[in-house]
Design a protein around this motif. Structure first.
Motif, PDB file in Angstrom:
ATOM      1  N   ILE A 143       0.687  -0.909  -0.118  1.00 18.67           N
ATOM      2  CA  ILE A 143       0.418  -0.209  -0.294  1.00 18.67           C
ATOM      3  C   ILE A 143       0.878   1.614   0.290  1.00 18.67           C
ATOM      4  CG2 ILE A 143      -1.952   1.341   1.448  1.00 18.67           C
ATOM      5  CD1 ILE A 143      -2.482  -1.758  -0.116  1.00 18.67           C
ATOM      6  N   GLY A 144       0.850   2.376  -0.740  1.00 20.51           N
ATOM      7  CA  GLY A 144       0.779   3.481  -1.236  1.00 20.51           C
ATOM      8  C   GLY A 144       2.783   3.321  -1.943  1.00 20.51           C
ATOM      9  N   PRO A 145       2.232   4.682  -2.659  1.00 24.71           N
ATOM     10  CA  PRO A 145       3.750   4.045  -3.822  1.00 24.71           C
ATOM     11  C   PRO A 145       4.621   4.622  -3.549  1.00 24.71           C
ATOM     12  CG  PRO A 145       2.451   6.278  -3.933  1.00 24.71           C
ATOM     13  CD  PRO A 145       1.930   5.694  -2.715  1.00 24.71           C
ATOM     14  N   PHE A 146       6.310   3.932  -4.168  1.00 25.71           N
ATOM     15  CA  PHE A 146       7.520   4.261  -3.679  1.00 25.71           C
ATOM     16  C   PHE A 146       8.091   4.716  -5.087  1.00 25.71           C
ATOM     17  CE2 PHE A 146       6.782  -0.025  -3.441  1.00 25.71           C
ATOM     18  CZ  PHE A 146       8.289  -0.665  -4.487  1.00 25.71           C
ATOM     19  N   PRO A 147       9.735   4.899  -5.272  1.00 26.91           N
ATOM     20  CA  PRO A 147       9.960   5.299  -6.322  1.00 26.91           C
ATOM     21  C   PRO A 147      10.939   3.474  -6.357  1.00 26.91           C
ATOM     22  CG  PRO A 147      10.689   7.259  -4.894  1.00 26.91           C
ATOM     23  CD  PRO A 147       9.688   5.267  -4.118  1.00 26.91           C
ATOM     24  N   ILE A 148      11.408   2.966  -7.824  1.00 23.12           N
ATOM     25  CA  ILE A 148      11.886   2.107  -8.381  1.00 23.12           C
ATOM     26  C   ILE A 148      12.540   2.891  -9.601  1.00 23.12           C
ATOM     27  CG2 ILE A 148       9.573   0.571  -8.072  1.00 23.12           C
ATOM     28  CD1 ILE A 148       8.936   0.452 -11.039  1.00 23.12           C
ATOM     29  N   ASN A 149      13.703   2.111  -9.974  1.00 28.20           N
ATOM     30  CA  ASN A 149      14.064   2.624 -11.168  1.00 28.20           C
ATOM     31  C   ASN A 149      14.321   2.134 -11.981  1.00 28.20           C
ATOM     32  OD1 ASN A 149      15.625  -0.103 -10.846  1.00 28.20           O
ATOM     33  ND2 ASN A 149      17.262   0.250  -8.991  1.00 28.20           N
ATOM     34  N   ALA A 150      15.506   1.851 -13.136  1.00 32.51           N
ATOM     35  CA  ALA A 150      15.219   1.834 -14.505  1.00 32.51           C
ATOM     36  C   ALA A 150      14.620  -0.064 -14.511  1.00 32.51           C
ATOM     37  CB  ALA A 150      15.303   2.816 -15.170  1.00 32.51           C
ATOM     38  N   LEU A 151      15.530  -0.287 -13.719  1.00 30.50           N
ATOM     39  CA  LEU A 151      15.912  -2.059 -14.059  1.00 30.50           C
ATOM     40  C   LEU A 151      14.520  -2.980 -13.560  1.00 30.50           C
ATOM     41  CD1 LEU A 151      17.608  -4.803 -14.459  1.00 30.50           C
ATOM     42  CD2 LEU A 151      18.363  -4.323 -12.456  1.00 30.50           C
ATOM     43  N   GLY A 158       6.641   9.264 -16.609  1.00 31.52           N
ATOM     44  CA  GLY A 158       7.096   9.052 -15.257  1.00 31.52           C
ATOM     45  C   GLY A 158       7.600   9.125 -14.973  1.00 31.52           C
ATOM     46  N   VAL A 159       8.913   9.923 -14.864  1.00 35.77           N
ATOM     47  CA  VAL A 159      10.359  10.024 -14.608  1.00 35.77           C
ATOM     48  C   VAL A 159      10.061  11.066 -13.702  1.00 35.77           C
ATOM     49  CG1 VAL A 159      12.503   9.990 -14.959  1.00 35.77           C
ATOM     50  CG2 VAL A 159      10.746   9.094 -16.899  1.00 35.77           C
ATOM     51  N   PHE A 160      10.372  10.811 -11.654  1.00 37.94           N
ATOM     52  CA  PHE A 160      10.506  11.969 -10.743  1.00 37.94           C
ATOM     53  C   PHE A 160      11.419  13.432 -11.480  1.00 37.94           C
ATOM     54  CE2 PHE A 160       8.549   8.284  -7.946  1.00 37.94           C
ATOM     55  CZ  PHE A 160       7.801   9.299  -7.830  1.00 37.94           C
ATOM     56  N   ALA A 161      11.276  14.236 -11.419  1.00 36.50           N
ATOM     57  CA  ALA A 161      12.251  14.517 -11.416  1.00 36.50           C
ATOM     58  C   ALA A 161      13.318  14.624  -9.655  1.00 36.50           C
ATOM     59  CB  ALA A 161      12.210  16.209 -10.956  1.00 36.50           C
ATOM     60  N   ALA A 162      14.511  15.511  -9.594  1.00 32.90           N
ATOM     61  CA  ALA A 162      15.753  15.496  -8.699  1.00 32.90           C
ATOM     62  C   ALA A 162      15.075  16.331  -8.051  1.00 32.90           C
ATOM     63  CB  ALA A 162      16.710  16.191  -9.008  1.00 32.90           C
ATOM     64  N   ALA A 213      16.711   5.516 -18.157  1.00 35.66           N
ATOM     65  CA  ALA A 213      16.960   6.246 -16.555  1.00 35.66           C
ATOM     66  C   ALA A 213      15.719   6.770 -15.622  1.00 35.66           C
ATOM     67  CB  ALA A 213      18.383   7.006 -17.008  1.00 35.66           C
ATOM     68  N   GLY A 214      16.630   7.388 -14.669  1.00 38.60           N
ATOM     69  CA  GLY A 214      15.183   7.838 -13.344  1.00 38.60           C
ATOM     70  C   GLY A 214      15.043   6.455 -12.649  1.00 38.60           C
ATOM     71  N   GLU A 215      13.939   7.512 -11.661  1.00 35.42           N
ATOM     72  CA  GLU A 215      13.236   7.012 -10.972  1.00 35.42           C
ATOM     73  C   GLU A 215      11.898   6.249 -11.739  1.00 35.42           C
ATOM     74  OE1 GLU A 215      15.414   5.920  -7.104  1.00 35.42           O
ATOM     75  OE2 GLU A 215      14.037   8.035  -6.760  1.00 35.42           O
ATOM     76  N   THR A 216      10.827   6.001 -11.388  1.00 33.83           N
ATOM     77  CA  THR A 216       9.217   6.008 -11.682  1.00 33.83           C
ATOM     78  C   THR A 216       8.426   5.233 -10.558  1.00 33.83           C
ATOM     79  OG1 THR A 216       7.448   5.335 -13.740  1.00 33.83           O
ATOM     80  CG2 THR A 216       9.296   3.923 -12.967  1.00 33.83           C
ATOM     81  N   LEU A 217       6.893   4.864 -10.695  1.00 39.72           N
ATOM     82  CA  LEU A 217       6.500   4.343 -10.254  1.00 39.72           C
ATOM     83  C   LEU A 217       6.294   2.879 -11.128  1.00 39.72           C
ATOM     84  CD1 LEU A 217       3.528   7.289  -9.439  1.00 39.72           C
ATOM     85  CD2 LEU A 217       5.826   5.837  -8.194  1.00 39.72           C
ATOM     86  N   ILE A 218       5.388   1.951  -9.969  1.00 44.27           N
ATOM     87  CA  ILE A 218       5.128   1.035 -10.229  1.00 44.27           C
ATOM     88  C   ILE A 218       4.202   0.914 -11.598  1.00 44.27           C
ATOM     89  CG2 ILE A 218       4.146  -1.711  -9.809  1.00 44.27           C
ATOM     90  CD1 ILE A 218       5.660  -1.827  -7.037  1.00 44.27           C
ATOM     91  N   ALA A 219       3.048   2.203 -10.587  1.00 39.68           N
ATOM     92  CA  ALA A 219       1.672   2.132 -11.947  1.00 39.68           C
ATOM     93  C   ALA A 219       1.937   2.434 -13.381  1.00 39.68           C
ATOM     94  CB  ALA A 219       0.654   3.310 -11.191  1.00 39.68           C
ATOM     95  N   PHE A 220       3.717   3.685 -13.632  1.00 43.88           N
ATOM     96  CA  PHE A 220       3.797   4.348 -14.206  1.00 43.88           C
ATOM     97  C   PHE A 220       4.289   2.722 -15.623  1.00 43.88           C
ATOM     98  CE2 PHE A 220       3.881   8.084 -12.482  1.00 43.88           C
ATOM     99  CZ  PHE A 220       2.280   9.275 -13.399  1.00 43.88           C
ATOM    100  N   ALA A 221       5.125   2.292 -14.545  1.00 44.17           N
ATOM    101  CA  ALA A 221       5.475   0.678 -15.543  1.00 44.17           C
ATOM    102  C   ALA A 221       5.054  -0.067 -16.362  1.00 44.17           C
ATOM    103  CB  ALA A 221       6.756   0.161 -14.434  1.00 44.17           C
TER     104      ALA A 221
END
Length: 203
Positions: free
Chosen positions: A44-52, A94-98, A190-198
């Protein structure tokens, strides 16, 4: 994708080493660890994931039967519709800003939103074998790089000395970093995204 098969094999090796380290920690904790309840609170709750992580999740989605994959994708698209207008970064990609502060505030704002990979009927992850490394390590006392992560308070009851003795270090050779570099070189991801966007993209 060029070199996808080689990357897939290397990722499988990374997951094997990662999971073996976590299994050793779980065995060492013994009765202090209680995963048996099947608690999905960590889903429950979103969190950043990387491109891999995102690449692995999409591979898992492609491996599902079409009906189940469609359900996962529909949940992901519904989540993106909620998250997208408030996303601190490029919502189209779907890529987070820094911006760590904005990222943290965003995740806290949507802390009650279920992961789209979570089957609401069964309470199980539809992409469990392909889940991000953060999902794999959650619950146990883990060291990632120089950062010691606390265990889940719902899953582990142990004194500080026991936690330290049982702490897992699942990626001491920085294999994930090397694979991220290979993936970026092959795809530009590259960069971080969310599972939902992936998971929300078209098949």
């Amino acid at each position: 994708m060029p070199g996808a098969e080689g990357l897939s094999a290397a990722d499988a090796d990374l997951l094997r080493v990662f999971d073996e380290a976590l299994a050793r920690s779980a065995r060492a904790l013994g009765p202090a660890l209680d995963f048996g309840r099947g608690c999905p609170a960590c889903c429950i709750g979103p969190f950043p994931i990387n491109a891999l992580d995102a690449w692995r999740l999409r591979r898992g989605l492609q491996a599902l039967d079409p009906a189940r994959a469609g359900e996962v994708r529909a949940r992901a698209r519904a989540a993106v519709a909620v998250l997208g207008p408030h996303f601190p970064g490029d919502a189209d990609r779907g890529v987070f800003a820094a911006d760590d502060a904005a990222e943290e505030a965003f995740c806290e704002r949507f802390a009650t939103l279920a992961c789209p990979a979570l089957d609401p009927g069964s309470g199980r992850c539809d992409l469990y074998a392909h889940r991000p490394l953060a999902c794999r390590s959650y619950g146990l006392p883990v060291r990632i790089g120089i950062t010691d992560l606390p265990p889940c308070r719902l899953c582990v009851e142990a004194d500080p000395g026991t936690l330290e003795r049982c702490r897992a270090e699942p990626d001491p050779q920085h294999g994930e970093r090397a694979l991220l570099e290979r993936l970026e070189s092959a795809t530009g991801a590259a960069g971080e995204t969310l599972i939902a966007f992936a998971l929300a993209g078209t098949p």
